[in-house]
Design a protein around this motif. Structure first.
Motif, PDB file in Angstrom:
ATOM      1  N   GLY A  57       0.843  -1.180   0.000  1.00 51.02           N
ATOM      2  CA  GLY A  57       0.000   0.000   0.000  1.00 51.02           C
ATOM      3  C   GLY A  57       0.881   1.232   0.000  1.00 51.02           C
ATOM      4  N   TYR A  58       0.272   2.377  -0.187  1.00 50.40           N
ATOM      5  CA  TYR A  58       1.051   3.612  -0.195  1.00 50.40           C
ATOM      6  C   TYR A  58       0.157   4.790   0.139  1.00 50.40           C
ATOM      7  N   TYR A  59       0.795   5.911   0.455  1.00 46.78           N
ATOM      8  CA  TYR A  59       0.089   7.180   0.587  1.00 46.78           C
ATOM      9  C   TYR A  59       1.021   8.299   0.161  1.00 46.78           C
ATOM     10  N   SER A  60       0.426   9.438  -0.180  1.00 48.11           N
ATOM     11  CA  SER A  60       1.209  10.637  -0.472  1.00 48.11           C
ATOM     12  C   SER A  60       0.768  11.730   0.495  1.00 48.11           C
ATOM     13  N   LEU A  61       1.718  12.571   0.845  1.00 51.08           N
ATOM     14  CA  LEU A  61       1.465  13.612   1.835  1.00 51.08           C
ATOM     15  C   LEU A  61       2.158  14.893   1.388  1.00 51.08           C
ATOM     16  N   SER A  62       1.466  16.019   1.537  1.00 46.25           N
ATOM     17  CA  SER A  62       2.045  17.312   1.175  1.00 46.25           C
ATOM     18  C   SER A  62       1.449  18.406   2.056  1.00 46.25           C
ATOM     19  N   CYS A  86      -2.598  23.155   6.698  1.00 42.30           N
ATOM     20  CA  CYS A  86      -2.973  21.749   6.854  1.00 42.30           C
ATOM     21  C   CYS A  86      -1.934  20.861   6.166  1.00 42.30           C
ATOM     22  N   PHE A  87      -2.121  19.584   6.332  1.00 44.16           N
ATOM     23  CA  PHE A  87      -1.437  18.583   5.522  1.00 44.16           C
ATOM     24  C   PHE A  87      -2.482  17.994   4.584  1.00 44.16           C
ATOM     25  N   ALA A 124       0.181  22.982  11.622  1.00 43.55           N
ATOM     26  CA  ALA A 124      -0.869  22.477  10.741  1.00 43.55           C
ATOM     27  C   ALA A 124      -2.068  22.140  11.609  1.00 43.55           C
ATOM     28  N   TYR A 125      -3.230  22.584  11.196  1.00 42.97           N
ATOM     29  CA  TYR A 125      -4.447  22.430  11.978  1.00 42.97           C
ATOM     30  C   TYR A 125      -5.153  21.100  11.729  1.00 42.97           C
TER      31      TYR A 125
END
Length: 161
Positions: A57-62, A86-87, A124-125
């Motif tokens: 599995g994977y995820y992306s975050l920015s 935010c993220f 980040a809220y």
């Protein structure tokens, strides 16, 4: 044992990843490495230590921001009237051969843990996600995400105080 790792396009087998959702498969196969290299998103993969090149599995975050008017009344009353930092979890997918085993829940936990750790350095809220369909929306809501007012397919999860 499961391990979360930064995507290494020269090591991790992106080509054979299939989640059953073509947009998510195409992202990991064609765009994830480019976005990582350009600092658009950090892509992390979940692997089994016995076969660490196989992506489960994977995820992306920015980084992101959200208009305060998209938040619920309770949150909005406490915040300034400008975009809130935010993220953004841009993508999250589990290989079709491993779905139904709790890996999506594990990945969400990894994302939240990563955000809480980063939040110690950069404010980040909330964690924001754009659900790619009703099933993804229900998945996020199950973990406490709240739909935005104007776009119910964009959801957010408060990251605490």
């Amino acid at each position: 044992m499961f391990e979360e790792q930064l995507l290494n396009p020269d090591y991790h087998d992106r080509r054979n990843f299939t989640s059953g959702i073509s947009e998510l498969d195409e992202y990991i196969q064609r765009f994830a490495a480019q976005q990582s290299k350009k600092n658009i998103a950090v892509v992390r993969v979940l692997v089994d230590s016995t076969t660490p090149h196989v992506i489960l599995g994977y995820y992306s975050l920015s980084a992101a921001q959200i208009d305060v008017m998209q938040l619920d009344d309770k949150a909005r009353k406490k915040l300034p009237r400008y975009p809130i930092p935010c993220f953004r979890m841009g993508r999250l997918a589990v290989h079709s051969a491993h779905q139904g085993r709790g890996l999506g829940r594990l990945l969400i936990g990894c994302v939240i843990e990563r955000c809480l750790e980063a939040k110690k350095q950069v404010a980040a809220y909330a964690l924001v996600v754009d659900a790619k369909g009703n099933q993804a929306k229900k998945f996020c809501e199950h973990y406490g995400f709240i739909a935005c007012y104007e776009n119910p397919m964009t959801l957010y999860l408060l990251l605490g105080g």
